[in-house]
Design a protein around this motif. Sequence first.
Motif, short mmCIF file in Angstrom:
data_model
loop_
_atom_site.label_atom_id
_atom_site.label_comp_id
_atom_site.label_asym_id
_atom_site.label_seq_id
_atom_site.Cartn_x
_atom_site.Cartn_y
_atom_site.Cartn_z
N LYS A 220 -8.55 -1.18 -3.52
CA LYS A 220 -7.90 -0.60 -4.62
C LYS A 220 -6.84 -1.48 -5.62
O LYS A 220 -6.80 -2.81 -5.07
N ARG A 221 -6.95 -1.39 -6.72
CA ARG A 221 -5.28 -2.43 -7.17
C ARG A 221 -4.24 -2.26 -6.91
O ARG A 221 -3.75 -0.80 -6.62
N GLY A 222 -3.73 -3.05 -6.95
CA GLY A 222 -2.23 -2.04 -6.38
C GLY A 222 -1.31 -2.12 -8.10
O GLY A 222 -1.94 -2.17 -9.29
N PRO A 223 -0.11 -2.00 -7.59
CA PRO A 223 0.93 -1.65 -7.24
C PRO A 223 0.61 -1.11 -5.92
O PRO A 223 0.13 0.07 -5.59
N HIS A 224 0.60 -1.17 -4.52
CA HIS A 224 0.75 -0.50 -3.17
C HIS A 224 1.88 -0.04 -2.83
O HIS A 224 2.17 -0.61 -1.93
N THR A 225 1.86 0.69 -3.06
CA THR A 225 3.01 1.64 -3.18
C THR A 225 3.06 3.51 -2.43
O THR A 225 1.81 3.49 -2.60
N VAL A 226 4.17 4.26 -1.98
CA VAL A 226 3.92 5.47 -2.50
C VAL A 226 3.45 6.18 -3.02
O VAL A 226 2.22 6.57 -3.07
N GLN A 227 4.20 5.98 -4.50
CA GLN A 227 2.87 6.36 -5.55
C GLN A 227 1.84 6.92 -5.99
O GLN A 227 0.84 7.11 -5.75
N SER A 228 1.29 5.20 -5.28
CA SER A 228 -0.21 4.65 -5.88
C SER A 228 -0.75 6.06 -4.38
O SER A 228 -2.13 6.10 -4.34
N ALA A 229 0.02 5.43 -3.34
CA ALA A 229 -0.97 6.51 -2.02
C ALA A 229 -1.30 7.62 -1.82
O ALA A 229 -2.06 8.15 -2.76
N ALA A 230 -0.11 7.81 -3.08
CA ALA A 230 0.11 9.57 -3.22
C ALA A 230 -1.06 9.90 -4.30
O ALA A 230 -1.38 10.95 -4.25
N LEU A 231 -1.54 8.72 -5.18
CA LEU A 231 -2.53 8.87 -7.09
C LEU A 231 -3.30 8.93 -5.44
O LEU A 231 -4.95 10.23 -5.95
N ASP A 232 -3.99 7.87 -5.05
CA ASP A 232 -5.36 8.29 -4.42
C ASP A 232 -5.58 9.45 -3.31
O ASP A 232 -6.92 9.88 -4.15
N VAL A 233 -4.82 10.18 -2.75
CA VAL A 233 -4.77 11.55 -1.80
C VAL A 233 -5.08 12.43 -3.28
O VAL A 233 -6.75 13.22 -3.21
N LEU A 234 -4.52 12.54 -3.95
CA LEU A 234 -4.51 13.29 -5.62
C LEU A 234 -6.15 13.70 -5.70
O LEU A 234 -6.78 14.78 -6.75
N LYS A 235 -6.58 12.14 -5.81
CA LYS A 235 -7.63 11.82 -6.71
C LYS A 235 -9.38 12.20 -5.53
O LYS A 235 -9.54 13.11 -5.95
N LEU A 236 -8.86 11.97 -4.10
CA LEU A 236 -9.36 12.98 -3.73
C LEU A 236 -9.81 14.49 -3.26
O LEU A 236 -10.92 14.90 -3.80
#
Length: 392
Positions: A163-179
């Motif tokens: 995964k590309r950074g930044p590794h944040t709360v927001q990016s983790a949330a976007l991952d789940v939304l994408k899934l």
Amino acid sequence: MSLISNCSTSYAIGACAGAAASNWRPKFLSNSLINTNAISPVLRLSQNDKFNVSRLPLCRSYCIVKDRTISMALVGGALGQKGDVSTSSSTLAYDLIQGALVRWSSVMDRFLPAPPTAVFLHGILGCRKNWGTFARRLAQEFPTWQFLLVDMRCHGDSASIKKRGPHTVQSAALDVLKLVRELRITPRVLVGHSFGGKVALSMVDQAAKPLARPVKVWSLDATPGKVRAGGDGEDHPAELISFLSTLPKEVSSKRDVVKALIDQGFSNDVAQWVVTNLRSTSSVDSKLSSFRWVFDLTGIAEMYRSYEGTNLWKIVEDVPSGVHVNFLKAERSLHRWALEDLQRIHAAEELAAEEGAGVKMHVLEDAGHWIHADNPDGLFRILSSSFQESKS
């Protein structure tokens, strides 16, 4: 304050509840271990746990996508069908646990609406397996529901998915939304423990779709704002991450790792949990044992810093219509719930009621931050309210 969750065994230190107490510091250790991640509570996974739940069988496989190995789950088709339908994602590793009455597959039933779905999110240093026993219990009680358990970025089987950074709360949330978009699932319930609690709130903050309305959000033992440190003698995720970063990439003995962690002031429970994140690298013929860590510790350290600094009070104090936010405080939480936090949540309860949304505070008695392990029955009773309306 601290939290942990384990992927294979099922202990967890709930996703990060706070910076280390100023006067607590682990002794630095010699070079003899490896790195891992933060923390998030977990259920004790019993080998004897048996539920009479007829659901899609889950098994593990691998596939090569763009020159990288990613975990994939084999999910059986509708009940009664022969063979399995292979489903995989380059976004996150996941398990989908379905109740006995669910007759749906994202592959086979592309034009049919998905059944009611709940998404479960682990804490720092946790993984989807932390929620396995609990989700199967829910599937037995609420057979029309399905439960999506994910490994967030840098954790569990998702650590091998770059995964590309930044590794944040927001990016983790976007991952789940994408899934959930990829799976064509519209979650009705989001449950996140510690770090995962802020991820669930961030999902609501970032996207109206694919989140349904109404949607119920559970932030388990995590406030939407400042993370407050635990007290003396408690385990602290920041120190744990820092210590693990001094360890070697490969170790020959789990027992040595446990001893080293205990010698540095960490509890036996935390030490035992940490080593569940070691995977054997030895060949079948090899007489020498060797283990490596599965997590991306550098990314996890960044995620933990984001957890400490992310402020999502705006979601609580201006809840979108149709969103119901529930906070659960563990009676013996390592996370410091300030009086100011409780007052703001109670004030938001009244305001949300006037706006057609909802905010509610719950307290789980006889439980510390590792709520799944400390009082799973009490947690089950509280969370069950989100599934009652659709129970068949």
